[in-house]
Design a protein around this motif. Structure first.
Motif, short mmCIF file in Angstrom:
data_model
loop_
_atom_site.label_atom_id
_atom_site.label_comp_id
_atom_site.label_asym_id
_atom_site.label_seq_id
_atom_site.Cartn_x
_atom_site.Cartn_y
_atom_site.Cartn_z
N SER A 127 0.82 -1.20 0.00
CA SER A 127 0.00 0.00 0.00
C SER A 127 0.86 1.25 0.00
N GLN A 128 2.11 1.18 0.57
CA GLN A 128 2.99 2.34 0.61
C GLN A 128 3.44 2.73 -0.78
N ILE A 129 3.55 1.72 -1.66
CA ILE A 129 4.03 2.02 -3.00
C ILE A 129 2.89 2.08 -4.00
N GLY A 130 1.63 1.98 -3.51
CA GLY A 130 0.47 2.00 -4.40
C GLY A 130 0.37 3.32 -5.14
N ILE A 131 -0.13 3.25 -6.32
CA ILE A 131 -0.31 4.45 -7.14
C ILE A 131 -1.54 5.20 -6.68
N MET A 132 -1.35 6.41 -6.21
CA MET A 132 -2.47 7.20 -5.70
C MET A 132 -3.21 7.80 -6.89
N ALA A 133 -4.42 7.34 -7.09
CA ALA A 133 -5.23 7.84 -8.20
C ALA A 133 -6.23 8.86 -7.70
N GLN A 134 -6.78 9.63 -8.62
CA GLN A 134 -7.78 10.63 -8.27
C GLN A 134 -9.06 9.96 -7.78
N ASN A 135 -9.74 10.60 -6.82
CA ASN A 135 -11.01 10.10 -6.35
C ASN A 135 -12.07 10.31 -7.43
N LYS A 136 -12.91 9.32 -7.60
CA LYS A 136 -13.96 9.43 -8.60
C LYS A 136 -15.13 10.26 -8.07
N ILE A 137 -15.88 10.85 -9.01
CA ILE A 137 -17.08 11.61 -8.67
C ILE A 137 -18.28 10.93 -9.30
N THR A 138 -19.47 11.34 -8.90
CA THR A 138 -20.68 10.62 -9.30
C THR A 138 -21.57 11.50 -10.17
N LEU A 139 -21.97 10.95 -11.33
CA LEU A 139 -23.01 11.54 -12.16
C LEU A 139 -24.29 10.75 -11.93
N SER A 140 -25.39 11.43 -11.76
CA SER A 140 -26.67 10.74 -11.56
C SER A 140 -27.77 11.56 -12.19
N GLY A 141 -28.91 10.93 -12.37
CA GLY A 141 -30.04 11.63 -12.97
C GLY A 141 -31.09 10.67 -13.45
N LYS A 142 -31.92 11.16 -14.39
CA LYS A 142 -33.06 10.39 -14.89
C LYS A 142 -33.18 10.56 -16.40
N VAL A 143 -33.57 9.48 -17.07
CA VAL A 143 -33.77 9.49 -18.52
C VAL A 143 -35.24 9.20 -18.82
N THR A 144 -35.87 10.08 -19.60
CA THR A 144 -37.29 9.92 -19.95
C THR A 144 -37.46 10.05 -21.46
N ASP A 145 -38.65 9.66 -21.95
CA ASP A 145 -38.97 9.90 -23.35
C ASP A 145 -39.61 11.29 -23.49
N GLN A 146 -40.04 11.62 -24.71
CA GLN A 146 -40.55 12.96 -24.94
C GLN A 146 -41.88 13.21 -24.24
N HIS A 147 -42.51 12.14 -23.73
CA HIS A 147 -43.76 12.28 -22.99
C HIS A 147 -43.54 12.30 -21.48
N GLY A 148 -42.29 12.23 -21.06
CA GLY A 148 -41.99 12.26 -19.64
C GLY A 148 -41.97 10.91 -18.96
N ALA A 149 -42.20 9.81 -19.72
CA ALA A 149 -42.21 8.46 -19.13
C ALA A 149 -40.76 7.99 -18.95
N PRO A 150 -40.44 7.40 -17.79
CA PRO A 150 -39.06 6.93 -17.56
C PRO A 150 -38.70 5.79 -18.49
N LEU A 151 -37.45 5.74 -18.90
CA LEU A 151 -36.95 4.69 -19.79
C LEU A 151 -35.95 3.82 -19.02
N SER A 152 -36.17 2.52 -19.06
CA SER A 152 -35.27 1.59 -18.39
C SER A 152 -34.29 0.99 -19.39
N LEU A 153 -33.19 0.47 -18.87
CA LEU A 153 -32.15 -0.20 -19.65
C LEU A 153 -31.52 0.72 -20.70
N VAL A 154 -31.53 2.03 -20.42
CA VAL A 154 -30.82 2.99 -21.27
C VAL A 154 -29.32 2.93 -20.94
N THR A 155 -28.47 2.89 -21.96
CA THR A 155 -27.03 2.86 -21.74
C THR A 155 -26.51 4.28 -21.49
N ILE A 156 -25.82 4.46 -20.37
CA ILE A 156 -25.15 5.72 -20.04
C ILE A 156 -23.66 5.40 -19.99
#
Length: 786
Positions: A15-44
């Motif tokens: 762990s002393q010689i481990g490569i210190m990488a940047q901490n990740k951040i989180t993107l979140s939200g909602k995907v809907t169609d043009q009528h406002g209905a939620p869409l499942s299994l959409v690839t992000i």
């Protein structure tokens, strides 16, 4: 302790010689169609990387990315893709609206990975099965698992019958079962893959040979971890099915979320019933006219099965003091009439077995516990498990349902019994995961399992009461690495097995060995292993895993089941060196086309192998140690997907399990040395095809057609060395075809499925030539409101 100290020192240095990488951040939200209905299994997905995810049933997503400039691609078949350049420096919410497309776009496709795919591409040899796409037509988990690469489920009869599941040649008790990381036994000894409600399940992980230390188990052949649904939404999921042989199945699974307090309530109920009155083909009965036994077809007449499982979970999620905290209570009940012993020529007409179990448990999960990046996952459970075997009739039945008065009972061939077994089970599990950085992490897992064995008999006054105790402590430490944007990942682990026995029974000591092995003993065993995966270049990845594992005998093996299994308290733990080597990858040859392939080989060098020995005369069995068994094999699978409409799957498995006992106890050469272990399939495979039509008859509907073919090569029933080869008893080759059709409408709110199993009514055998049902039909209706 010296081993653990060395490991901890090594991990600290790394762990002393481990490569210190940047901490990740989180993107979140909602995907809907043009009528406002939620869409499942959409690839992000993040363009030109392997980072991606899918939206859930509410259209919501959550994706971790490294800060910086990225291009986010949002896509779904039938909708225009959205590409958005972003300069992301902190966590944020982004919502998207997709518009329907009447043409196929020729844009660059970006593919995200589901959790199931991520598990399959990890360092261990594992099958990962997503239940959601097939939950409408799925009746029980055995049917699904039996079709996967390297797995063979052998049932002794119809609904509710005992079964033997093998993974890469190791079967039975060598395989452990889990529900969300906790042993499935906590729900009661009668709860299994065959009767667990399928509607509660999200996915299944099947580990082959090498099992991660985080599961905290002493599995030798592998482990099956069932992951339940964890959506944070209100829903009601109800299904009812009816089928051949007077079979009925009903499941209810629901969730209520109180928005102000965050209180979550999850009730679950599952009921199964079947008369199992299918036809037995070619069984022998006495014919008075010819004065000899003749083969005839007869229906099973004493094989009713009933199971009930009910559970209530109450808890909270996403609180300052807990990411998840749940308490639950469950009850299971099994009533089973016994039709045959371990062989089908032994017919029962009155014997039966029943069991019931109560369970209470609690689960707690918290990220950033005390310090940043430290996660705790802890559970505690206690089960009151009670089983009763009733064998009080002095009769000998035949397949006509007729009987003659006998001087012995049906099962045990001795006096009458009403044998009670009370086996309280306490499980405690704690898992600590500490992420040093994005490259290195540590995991510590502890499991306590304590089982009592309080046995007594209501009518057999000669039966000796006893209250045995079996307890084990399993401690596992893992060190995990990830380099070069996860192209190379490694896991190193060690396990400490502590086994405590307190054997108090002394009856049938000449058979069970109880006279020589009694009193309190504690022994310690050590295991260790490594797993590694390296992506050479897409779509070529290599994975290698090794484990020196130990499996401690189960209560069933040591102390029997009170009916068809005798105790053998002198059993020794199994140990094995397990090796897996595989090549796999995902290829996208053209727009909308995806091919996943996997080819692997495995070796299992098992010492003190525990095997069931059958007594044909009594139709009983007893577990015994075989000095050594070597298993080697190859397996391969290929999956093709076209626009999530057409799926083709093909797999084949070959395995060689050979007896390595050169000499018998008297010093003479063993005739079975290097013989293939009998009564087990060694070559099998299958093919599946599914096609989905969208918007058939009704809008927002799907019509799914499916078929499958399973093949098993013939195999010997007994050792090859005994008797003439041409006259040996053998299990014939099996060719089984199944077909199903599922129609869903109103976005999956209403679902109807029809299935035909064993379409061509082929004669199929399993354990010790026990016949399975012939052609059968099943219809299932499912209502899902959310």
């Amino acid at each position: 302790m010296k081993v653990f100290s060395c490991v901890l020192f090594m991990l600290t240095c790394l762990s002393q010689i481990g490569i210190m990488a940047q901490n990740k951040i989180t993107l979140s939200g909602k995907v809907t169609d043009q009528h406002g209905a939620p869409l499942s299994l959409v690839t992000i997905a993040v363009e030109n990387t392997s980072s991606g995810t899918y939206t859930d049933d509410n259209g919501r997503y959550s994706l971790q990315v490294i800060p910086g400039k990225h291009t986010l691609v949002v896509s779904l078949v039938g909708y225009q893709a959205v590409k958005t350049p972003l300069n992301i420096q902190q966590s944020k919410k982004l919502n998207f609206t997709l518009e329907e497309s009447s043409v196929v776009l020729n844009s660059v496709e970006v593919y995200g990975k589901t959790q199931t795919q991520k598990v399959k591409e990890g360092v261990f040899s594992v099958n990962a099965l997503d239940i959601k796409p097939i939950v409408n037509s799925l009746n029980n988990l055995n049917d699904l698992i039996n079709r996967t690469m390297g797995i063979k489920v052998r049932e002794e009869g119809g609904v509710g019958s005992d079964f033997d599941l093998s993974i890469n040649g190791l079967s039975g008790n060598s395989v452990r079962y889990f529900l969300d990381g906790m042993p499935l036994d906590t729900k009661g000894s009668g709860v299994s893959l065959a009767n667990l409600p399928v509607n509660i399940i999200d996915r299944i992980e099947i580990y082959k040979g090498v099992v991660p230390a985080s599961l905290g188990t002493d599995a030798l052949g592998g482990a099956i971890n069932i992951i339940t649904k964890q959506e944070k939404k209100n829903y009601l999921d109800v299904s009812y099915g009816i089928g051949s042989f007077h079979t009925h199945k009903a499941d209810l699974n629901a969730q209520f979320v109180e928005p102000k307090t965050g209180l979550i309530i999850r009730p679950t109920v599952g009921v199964n019933y079947s008369k199992n009155d299918y036809t037995m083909k070619g069984v022998e009965v006495w014919d008075e006219d010819s004065r000899k036994y003749i083969p005839v077809n007869r229906k099973r007449f004493h094989d009713d099965y009933f199971s009930l499982f009910g559970q209530m979970e109450i808890g909270f999620t996403n609180k300052s003091w807990a990411d998840a905290f749940f308490v639950s209570g469950s009850y299971s009940k099994i009533n089973k009439e016994l039709q045959t012993g371990s062989i089908q020529s032994k017919v029962y007409g009155m014997a039966e077995k029943e069991s019931d179990a109560w369970n209470i448990s609690a689960h707690y999960q918290k990220r950033n516990l005390l310090i940043k990046n430290l996660q705790l996952n802890a559970s505690i459970s206690h089960t009151w498990d009670h089983s009763l075997t009733v064998d009080t009739t002095y009769r000998q039945y035949d397949w006509n349902g007729d009987y003659i008065i006998s001087s012995r009972s049906e099962i045990m061939g001795r006096g009458r019994i009403m044998r009670h077994y009370k086996r309280p089970l306490t499980i405690a599990r704690g898992n600590l995961d500490y992420r040093l950085n994005n490259t290195h992490s540590l995991n510590l897992n502890y499991l306590l399992s304590r089982t009592g064995n309080n046995r007594y008999d209501e009518v057999d006054t000669d039966f000796e009461k006893s209250n045995d105790i079996l307890a084990k402590h399993i401690i596992g430490i893992s060190y995990n690495q990830s380099f070069w944007d996860s192209k190379l990942t490694n896991t190193f682990f060690t396990k400490d097995y502590i086994n405590h026995l307190n054997i108090r029974q002394t009856d049938l000591d000449w058979l069970t060995g109880s006279e020589n092995v009694k009193g309190s003993t504690t022994k310690n065993y050590l295991g260790y292993g490594i797993g590694s995966r390296f992506t050479v270049t897409a779509p070529f990845s290599i994975k290698l895993s090794y484990e020196h594992s130990v499996r401690l005998p189960l209560v069933r093996e040591l102390l029997g089941n009170g009916s068809t299994i005798y105790a053998n308290v002198a059993l020794k733990p199994e140990s094995s060196d397990n090796i897996n080597l595989g090549l796999f990858g995902t290829w996208h040859p053209a727009s909308g086309h995806t091919i996943y392939y996997e080819a692997s080989g495995f070796l299992r060098y098992v010492d003190d192998y525990i095997q069931a020995k059958i007594s044909e005369k009594e139709a009983t069995m007893q577990y015994e140690n075989v000095p050594a068994v070597h298993i080697k094999g190859l397996e391969g699978e290929i999956r093709y997907n076209w626009q999530n409409k057409l799926q083709l799957i093909s797999n084949i498995s070959f395995e060689e399990a050979r007896d390595q006992k050169r000499y018998k106890t008297d010093g003479k050469p063993s005739a079975t040395y290097n013989n293939r272990v009998p009564n087990r399939p060694w070559c099998f495979g299958g093919v599946e095809a599914n096609y989905t039509f969208q918007n058939m008859l009704l809008p927002q509907s799907n019509l799914r057609l499916g078929c499958s073919y399973q093949w098993v090569h013939w195999f010997f029933l007994t050792w090859e060395a005994y008797g003439a080869r041409e006259s040996k008893a053998r299990i014939p080759a099996q060719h089984i075809c199944n077909a199903d059709i599922t129609y869903s409408w109103k976005r999956g709110q209403y679902n109807i499925a029809l299935e035909c199993a064993n379409v061509f009514d082929k004669l199929a055998y399993d354990n010790y030539k026990l016949q399975k049902p012939g052609r059968s039909f099943f219809a299932k209706f499912r209502l899902f409101i959310h």
